[in-house]
Enzyme design. Structure first.
Site, PDB file in Angstrom:
ATOM      1  N   ASP A 176      -7.138  -1.334  -4.485  1.00 45.67           N
ATOM      2  CA  ASP A 176      -8.176  -0.974  -3.518  1.00 45.67           C
ATOM      3  C   ASP A 176      -9.116   0.083  -4.096  1.00 45.67           C
ATOM      4  O   ASP A 176     -10.334   0.045  -3.873  1.00 45.67           O
ATOM      5  CB  ASP A 176      -7.543  -0.444  -2.230  1.00 45.67           C
ATOM      6  CG  ASP A 176      -6.710  -1.477  -1.504  1.00 45.67           C
ATOM      7  OD1 ASP A 176      -7.031  -2.671  -1.614  1.00 45.67           O
ATOM      8  OD2 ASP A 176      -5.745  -1.085  -0.830  1.00 45.67           O
ATOM      9  N   ASP A 211       0.850  -1.188   0.000  1.00 44.34           N
ATOM     10  CA  ASP A 211       0.000   0.000   0.000  1.00 44.34           C
ATOM     11  C   ASP A 211       0.887   1.239   0.000  1.00 44.34           C
ATOM     12  O   ASP A 211       1.974   1.236   0.587  1.00 44.34           O
ATOM     13  CB  ASP A 211      -0.907   0.028   1.226  1.00 44.34           C
ATOM     14  CG  ASP A 211      -1.953  -1.074   1.205  1.00 44.34           C
ATOM     15  OD1 ASP A 211      -2.433  -1.402   0.107  1.00 44.34           O
ATOM     16  OD2 ASP A 211      -2.293  -1.591   2.280  1.00 44.34           O
TER      17      ASP A 211
END
Length: 208
Positions: free
Chosen positions: A185, A151
């Site tokens: 995401d 991430d």
């Protein structure tokens, strides 16, 4: 939306997602960050679980973390087959474009994170205090199915103390938006939001 356009969209999202993750993994150590704007940072973390780092073992105490990680990865793989069939089915039935687009986004995002979970533990060494190497001679940081999701997108749009009069959180220091996420995401979230916002249009019944 045709099958070719859906596949092209999925491939583009996967390419952007994986290129961004590989770049971050091979140029940043864990928690390294770059401030793009005051409200947007590139901030490298790794997620070993689900959203916001939640793990199956947090709910199923009889599982250790490694077993829970494999269970989560296998569940994601099974889920991607289900989403893939759903996408195939709605394209075949010539369902509304918004439904096909939403499912294609969810599929691409889920696939992007599955690649991390399945392969990254083998393809890279760890990022603790160092920049990871792709295909290291000594082997990866973990085994097959034990990879961590990369991430890097962080939007701390507002930071400050909440008013004292606010129930439950009054006086607490709060950051909006706290989660760190990735392109995959974003694709998943966008797809789900489209299904909610355009629910009637996406699931409209054909007149007989």
């Amino acid at each position: 939306m045709s099958r070719k356009k859906s596949i092209l969209l999925i491939l583009i999202i996967l390419l952007i997602d994986q290129v961004s993750k590989i770049y971050i993994k091979t140029h940043f150590a864990l928690q390294d960050h770059i401030e793009v704007f005051s409200w947007f940072k590139i901030y490298f973390i790794e997620n070993d679980g689900m959203a916001w780092g939640t793990k199956i073992s947090d709910f199923a105490s009889f599982m250790d973390d490694r077993t829970a990680k494999v269970a989560l990865t296998l569940f994601r793989i099974v889920a991607i087959f289900g989403i893939g069939y759903w996408l195939y089915d709605v394209i075949k039935k010539q369902s509304p474009k918004v439904l096909i687009l939403a499912i294609a986004l969810i599929f691409a995002g889920a696939m992007g994170n599955i690649i991390d979970s399945v392969f990254y533990g083998v393809l890279f060494d760890d990022s603790y205090g160092q920049v990871a190497t792709f295909l290291p001679e000594a082997g990866g940081y973990d085994s097959f199915l034990h990879g961590k999701v990369v991430d890097m997108l962080y939007f701390p749009i507002w930071k400050g103390y909440l008013p004292e009069w606010m129930p439950f959180w009054g006086g607490d220091y709060f950051t909006f938006f706290e989660p760190v996420f990735n392109i995959a995401d974003m694709a998943i979230s966008t797809g789900f939001i489209m299904l909610i916002v355009f629910n009637k249009k996406a699931f409209q019944k054909k007149e007989v």
